[in-house]
Design a protein around this motif. Structure first.
Motif, short mmCIF file in Angstrom:
data_model
loop_
_atom_site.label_atom_id
_atom_site.label_comp_id
_atom_site.label_asym_id
_atom_site.label_seq_id
_atom_site.Cartn_x
_atom_site.Cartn_y
_atom_site.Cartn_z
N ALA A 332 0.83 -1.21 0.00
CA ALA A 332 0.00 0.00 0.00
C ALA A 332 0.87 1.25 0.00
O ALA A 332 0.62 2.21 -0.76
N LEU A 333 1.90 1.25 0.84
CA LEU A 333 2.80 2.40 0.91
C LEU A 333 3.55 2.59 -0.42
O LEU A 333 3.70 3.71 -0.90
N ILE A 334 4.02 1.47 -0.96
CA ILE A 334 4.75 1.54 -2.23
C ILE A 334 3.85 2.09 -3.33
O ILE A 334 4.27 2.92 -4.15
N PHE A 335 2.59 1.65 -3.37
CA PHE A 335 1.65 2.10 -4.39
C PHE A 335 1.40 3.62 -4.27
O PHE A 335 1.41 4.34 -5.27
N ILE A 336 1.22 4.09 -3.04
CA ILE A 336 0.99 5.53 -2.82
C ILE A 336 2.21 6.34 -3.27
O ILE A 336 2.08 7.39 -3.92
N VAL A 337 3.39 5.87 -2.94
CA VAL A 337 4.62 6.58 -3.31
C VAL A 337 4.78 6.64 -4.83
O VAL A 337 5.14 7.67 -5.40
N ILE A 338 4.47 5.50 -5.50
CA ILE A 338 4.59 5.47 -6.97
C ILE A 338 3.61 6.44 -7.61
O ILE A 338 3.95 7.18 -8.55
N VAL A 339 2.36 6.47 -7.12
CA VAL A 339 1.36 7.40 -7.66
C VAL A 339 1.80 8.84 -7.44
O VAL A 339 1.69 9.70 -8.33
N PHE A 340 2.29 9.13 -6.26
CA PHE A 340 2.75 10.49 -5.95
C PHE A 340 3.91 10.91 -6.85
O PHE A 340 3.91 12.00 -7.44
N LEU A 341 4.88 10.02 -6.99
CA LEU A 341 6.04 10.34 -7.82
C LEU A 341 5.67 10.45 -9.30
O LEU A 341 6.23 11.28 -10.03
N SER A 342 4.71 9.61 -9.74
CA SER A 342 4.28 9.70 -11.14
C SER A 342 3.58 11.03 -11.41
O SER A 342 3.69 11.61 -12.49
N GLY A 343 2.82 11.54 -10.40
CA GLY A 343 2.19 12.85 -10.54
C GLY A 343 3.23 13.96 -10.67
O GLY A 343 3.10 14.86 -11.51
N ILE A 344 4.27 13.89 -9.84
CA ILE A 344 5.36 14.87 -9.93
C ILE A 344 6.06 14.79 -11.28
O ILE A 344 6.39 15.80 -11.91
N LEU A 345 6.26 13.55 -11.74
CA LEU A 345 6.89 13.35 -13.05
C LEU A 345 6.03 13.96 -14.15
O LEU A 345 6.55 14.61 -15.07
N GLY A 346 4.70 13.76 -14.08
CA GLY A 346 3.80 14.33 -15.08
C GLY A 346 3.87 15.84 -15.10
O GLY A 346 3.90 16.47 -16.18
N ILE A 347 3.87 16.45 -13.91
CA ILE A 347 3.97 17.91 -13.82
C ILE A 347 5.28 18.40 -14.42
O ILE A 347 5.32 19.39 -15.18
N ALA A 348 6.36 17.70 -14.11
CA ALA A 348 7.67 18.09 -14.65
C ALA A 348 7.67 18.00 -16.17
O ALA A 348 8.21 18.89 -16.86
N ILE A 349 7.08 16.93 -16.74
CA ILE A 349 7.04 16.78 -18.19
C ILE A 349 6.23 17.91 -18.83
O ILE A 349 6.62 18.47 -19.87
N VAL A 350 5.10 18.26 -18.22
CA VAL A 350 4.26 19.34 -18.75
C VAL A 350 5.01 20.66 -18.76
O VAL A 350 5.00 21.42 -19.76
N LEU A 351 5.69 20.99 -17.67
CA LEU A 351 6.42 22.26 -17.58
C LEU A 351 7.60 22.30 -18.54
O LEU A 351 7.87 23.33 -19.17
#
Length: 362
Positions: A332-351
């Motif tokens: 559960a913790l790993i899944f939450i961390v992956i989702v959070f990091l993927s969101g940051i990655l998406g924001i970085a790609i957009v910018l």
């Protein structure tokens, strides 16, 4: 610079910061579908990967010092002799010896080899076999710790292990406890057997020496009676000449044993001759005591042989049990961390994409 000028500069800078933050938020909102797509794809991949990942459950049990009843069958018989007494069993000392080898590499290695029926090759450069890998995982996750570290005087110890299958893990711990007890018991029995054998050897030497002394006393007595017999024969004394002396001890005669006559003396000689070459224990309290001690220790030795599988050297406070949920990995913790990091990655790609586009337009 005047106070009014500085206030105007600060106000302009604040407005610029607000404009920059608003601009960044608008860029992120503009690329929201890309960000959501990246998060969804990452979440799906993470979910599938974590689903396929092996889960490990924690199996634990608690052991403590054995009760007096558990080790009583190993206790030596009370012989009443301080010279040939086998040391009294101490449950606490036995338990300390069990703990000393409980987490040792040689014991765990021997247990794994017996369990798999195959030898382990743990030297550097040896090929890494399936048995070696299984043992390494077992050894790395195997833990023995105080049940309450804050109170060192507590003797209970918690044994835990991380294992992928709860049922198999519980059986593994049970097998290990049986193996640990068997090895520890073997050591205790060898120690007791060594003590018994040493005592029996010392007793045999003492018995032979004492028996030799008794034999010499018998021979000396025979020589003395035969001399008195010759004197009685020379004097022609066949029976005791004084009837009143018939039931009086010989020492009353002032060593003149020949006065009891040839017939009683001959009978005494026959009796003593019949004793020669035979055990003199019936006529010696010391020899009888030694035989009693020898018989008791011999019986104890024989008892040890049949008790090898019937003694538990430690108490199992709670039987091995598995945790209701996996303890490793924390999915559960790993899944939450992956989702959070993927969101940051998406924001970085957009910018980054927006910055590249702006640079091209310029």
């Amino acid at each position: 610079m005047s106070i009014e000028s500085r206030q105007q500069d600060n106000f302009a800078q604040t407005n610029n910061d607000e404009i920059d933050l608003l601009e960044i938020f608008l860029k992120i909102w503009k690329g929201k579908f890309l960000i959501i797509g990246i998060v969804v794809v990452s979440a799906v991949i993470a979910f599938v990967s974590l689903k396929l990942m092996t889960s490990y459950f924690k199996i634990d049990t608690t052991i403590d010092v054995a009760t007096a009843d558990q080790i009583r069958v190993l206790a030596p018989s009370v012989t009443g002799s301080t010279e040939y007494q086998v040391p009294i069993l101490d449950a606490k000392k036995i338990y300390d010896r069990v703990l000393l080898q409980a987490n040792s590499l040689p014991l765990l290695k021997a247990f794994w080899e017996k369990r798999t029926g195959k030898p382990l090759l743990l030297n550097p450069g040896d090929p890494v076999s399936e048995e070696n890998q299984g043992f390494r995982k077992f050894y790395e996750s195997f833990v023995i710790e105080a049940s309450n570290p804050k109170t060192p005087e507590v003797t209970a110890r918690k044994i835990s292990l991380e294992y992928r299958d709860p049922v198999s893990g519980i059986k593994l711990i049970n097998d290990y406890l049986d193996f640990l007890n068997q090895q520890a018991l073997l050591g205790e029995i060898q120690r007791l057997e060594s003590s018994y054998n040493a005592n029996l050897s010392a007793l045999a030497v003492s018995y032979s020496a004492r028996n030799l002394i008794e034999q010499r006393k018998l021979d000396d007595e025979l020589v003395k009676i035969r001399e008195n017999l010759k004197i009685a024969e020379s004097l022609g004394i066949k029976e005791t000449p004084f009837r009143e002396l018939e039931n009086i001890q010989l020492k009353v005669l002032d060593s003149r044993d020949y006065l009891i006559g040839t017939k009683p003396l001959s009978q005494q000689i026959d009796i003593l001759v019949a004793r020669q070459g035979k055990s003199l224990a019936p006529f010696s309290a010391d020899l009888r005591n030694m035989e009693t001690w020898r018989d008791q220790m011999t019986v104890d030795l024989e008892r040890l042989k049949v008790m090898k599988d019937k003694v538990r050297l430690f108490s199992v406070i709670n039987k091995p049990d598995a945790s209701p949920d996996p303890v490793k990995p924390k999915k559960a913790l790993i899944f939450i961390v992956i989702v959070f990091l993927s969101g940051i990655l998406g924001i970085a790609i957009v910018l980054i994409r927006d910055a590249v586009q702006s640079h091209r337009k310029a």
